[in-house]
Scaffold this active site. Structure first.
Site, PDB file in Angstrom:
ATOM      1  N   SER A 118      72.082  21.630  13.161  1.00 21.21           N
ATOM      2  CA  SER A 118      72.690  21.627  11.835  1.00 21.21           C
ATOM      3  C   SER A 118      71.684  21.069  10.812  1.00 21.21           C
ATOM      4  CB  SER A 118      74.004  20.836  11.881  1.00 21.21           C
ATOM      5  OG  SER A 118      74.809  21.125  10.752  1.00 21.21           O
ATOM      6  N   HIS A 132      80.908  25.137  15.587  1.00 22.26           N
ATOM      7  CA  HIS A 132      79.676  24.528  15.087  1.00 22.26           C
ATOM      8  C   HIS A 132      79.061  23.556  16.088  1.00 22.26           C
ATOM      9  CE1 HIS A 132      76.829  23.675  11.953  1.00 22.26           C
ATOM     10  NE2 HIS A 132      77.072  22.381  12.026  1.00 22.26           N
TER      11      HIS A 132
END
Length: 271
Positions: free
Chosen positions: A96, A230
């Site tokens: 990320s 995610h």
């Protein structure tokens, strides 16, 4: 969890291997800390000296000011990286926001003429310009915490404790600001192999967003798609450790390159 070895201000070792021939350098996600890589370090400690970044403004660096941009985070890490890797080949892994920091760190080393990473693992983030600004940094405190809770990357016990939330909010807000405003500029290209990792149900990173990282390297490119959102890493850590381990062995000259180039071939599923 074993106490980390505080080898430097910016980096932590949980399973020190200073005699290892190769190093793995890990960069955490927004709001994350070095300890998020404890398990991966444990899996790969036989392969490498695993080093995880500890950004300012959290845990044992809580009293330090948070940094509000990816270039600042990369610059801080770069100042200590050469001492940590001690001339050894190394691999960068970032998830990320950490993927942006890893990419910027590789760009910085290229500009400085420093040794490039053997491979760059970019997890849970699309290539530059691919929908990374969702305006989360503009949310109020409750909205920001709700977003973090929904993504699932932070222990719910922390998010349910007001005092801990109060301590975490400054770093969360700074990190989201850094992650959402990062723009490496036109022609941002690294020279090392790039391996992109993404979840097939990640609503913030489409598979094509991850695939576009191939335009930002002159090296080989590989894309692995995993079941999950995610934070797919948690469920697929054994397979991810295998992929990183292959790159580490290649960095020692014992195996094939980090990953094949998928420009003319199919996506390699990470299942």
């Amino acid at each position: 969890m074993a106490p980390p070895s505080t080898a430097g201000t910016w980096f932590r070792r949980f399973h020190p291997r200073p005699d290892a021939e190769v190093a793995l350098v890990c960069l955490p996600h927004a709001g994350g800390a070095a300890g998020g890589y404890f398990s991966l370090s444990q899996r790969l400690s036989a392969e490498a000296d695993v080093i995880a970044a500890q950004y300012p403004g959290r845990q044992d660096r809580l009293r330090e000011a948070c940094l509000g941009s990816v270039p600042e985070l990369a610059s801080g890490a770069a100042a200590e990286l050469d001492r940590m890797i001690a001339g050894r080949p190394f691999v960068l892994f970032g998830h990320s926001m950490g993927a942006a920091v890893a990419f910027e760190l590789a760009l910085t080393r290229r500009r400085d003429g420093a040794r490039a990473p053997h491979a760059l693992f970019l997890s849970g983030r699309g290539a530059p310009g691919r929908g990374v600004d969702r305006g989360i940094r503009f949310l109020d405190d409750d909205g920001l915490i709700a977003e973090v809770r929904r993504l699932g990357g932070t222990d719910s016990l922390v998010l349910d404790e007001p005092e801990l939330v109060g301590l975490a909010l400054p770093s969360l807000r700074a990190d989201y600001g850094a992650a959402e405003t990062y723009d490496p500029g036109p022609g941002a290209v690294v020279d090392c192999d790039v391996v992109a990792l993404t979840g097939d149900a990640d609503e913030h990173v489409a598979v094509d967003d991850a695939r576009q990282w191939r335009e930002h390297t002159t090296g080989a490119f590989d894309l692995h798609v995993f079941d999950g959102g995610h934070f797919f890493l948690t469920d697929h850590e054994p397979r991810i450790a295998e992929l990183v381990g292959t790159a580490l062995r290649a960095a020692r000259g014992l195996d094939a390159p980090a990953g094949g180039d998928d420009r003319a071939g199919p996506i390699r599923p990470g299942r």
